[in-house]
Design a protein around this motif. Structure first.
Motif, mmCIF file in Angstrom:
data_model
loop_
_atom_site.group_PDB
_atom_site.id
_atom_site.type_symbol
_atom_site.label_atom_id
_atom_site.label_comp_id
_atom_site.label_asym_id
_atom_site.label_seq_id
_atom_site.Cartn_x
_atom_site.Cartn_y
_atom_site.Cartn_z
ATOM 1 N N MET A 158 50.125 1.052 -15.768
ATOM 2 C CA MET A 158 49.270 0.623 -16.948
ATOM 3 C C MET A 158 49.121 1.742 -18.031
ATOM 4 N N GLY A 159 48.805 2.706 -17.706
ATOM 5 C CA GLY A 159 48.619 4.049 -18.335
ATOM 6 C C GLY A 159 46.970 4.433 -18.017
ATOM 7 N N LYS A 160 46.420 5.261 -19.018
ATOM 8 C CA LYS A 160 45.257 5.976 -18.850
ATOM 9 C C LYS A 160 44.106 4.843 -19.225
ATOM 10 N N VAL A 161 42.986 4.945 -18.572
ATOM 11 C CA VAL A 161 41.870 3.983 -19.007
ATOM 12 C C VAL A 161 40.907 5.143 -19.655
ATOM 13 N N LYS A 162 40.439 4.558 -20.741
ATOM 14 C CA LYS A 162 39.173 5.634 -21.433
ATOM 15 C C LYS A 162 38.009 5.213 -20.901
ATOM 16 N N LYS A 163 37.248 6.145 -20.915
ATOM 17 C CA LYS A 163 35.826 6.087 -20.344
ATOM 18 C C LYS A 163 34.806 5.131 -21.207
ATOM 19 N N LYS A 164 35.270 5.407 -22.687
ATOM 20 C CA LYS A 164 34.392 4.660 -23.510
ATOM 21 C C LYS A 164 35.104 3.688 -24.244
ATOM 22 N N CYS A 165 34.301 2.747 -24.860
ATOM 23 C CA CYS A 165 34.999 1.692 -25.574
ATOM 24 C C CYS A 165 35.213 1.941 -26.843
ATOM 25 N N CYS A 166 36.185 1.743 -27.596
ATOM 26 C CA CYS A 166 36.412 1.892 -28.958
ATOM 27 C C CYS A 166 35.731 1.000 -29.814
ATOM 28 N N ARG A 167 35.547 -0.334 -29.219
ATOM 29 C CA ARG A 167 34.632 -1.411 -29.788
ATOM 30 C C ARG A 167 35.509 -1.935 -31.012
ATOM 31 N N SER A 168 36.893 -1.820 -30.842
ATOM 32 C CA SER A 168 37.541 -2.513 -31.838
ATOM 33 C C SER A 168 37.750 -4.143 -31.515
ATOM 34 N N THR A 169 37.764 -4.959 -32.404
ATOM 35 C CA THR A 169 38.154 -6.417 -32.141
ATOM 36 C C THR A 169 39.529 -6.878 -32.722
ATOM 37 N N PRO A 170 40.446 -7.311 -31.892
ATOM 38 C CA PRO A 170 40.521 -7.576 -30.773
ATOM 39 C C PRO A 170 40.510 -6.198 -29.717
ATOM 40 N N ARG A 171 40.054 -6.119 -28.660
ATOM 41 C CA ARG A 171 40.037 -4.948 -27.843
ATOM 42 C C ARG A 171 41.201 -4.595 -27.688
ATOM 43 N N CYS A 172 41.517 -2.972 -27.650
ATOM 44 C CA CYS A 172 42.801 -2.386 -27.421
ATOM 45 C C CYS A 172 43.175 -2.423 -25.757
ATOM 46 N N LYS A 173 44.417 -2.306 -25.461
ATOM 47 C CA LYS A 173 44.940 -2.241 -24.266
ATOM 48 C C LYS A 173 44.251 -1.246 -23.056
ATOM 49 N N LYS A 174 43.932 -0.135 -23.810
ATOM 50 C CA LYS A 174 43.318 0.953 -23.112
ATOM 51 C C LYS A 174 42.017 0.830 -22.810
ATOM 52 N N CYS A 175 41.371 -0.183 -23.441
ATOM 53 C CA CYS A 175 39.880 -0.363 -23.227
ATOM 54 C C CYS A 175 39.500 -0.657 -21.859
#
Length: 46
Positions: free
Chosen positions: A1-18
């Motif tokens: 799936m790839g890298k998972v970020k530690k913090k959420c970017c809080r974008s709507t809709p949520r990004c795949k890396k969220c």
């Protein structure tokens, strides 16, 4: 799936890396796997 970020970017809709999306996907996958296992067990018993 790839890298998972530690913090959420809080974008709507949520990004795949969220991390939220990643965790939800992982939970769904585990649930499906458990269901499949349970069905297999029931078939064997029948």
């Amino acid at each position: 799936m790839g890298k998972v970020k530690k913090k959420c970017c809080r974008s709507t809709p949520r990004c795949k890396k969220c991390p939220v999306v990643a965790l939800l996907k992982a939970r769904d996958k585990a649930k499906k796997k458990a269901l499949k296992k349970e069905r297999k067990k029931d078939k064997k018993a029948a």
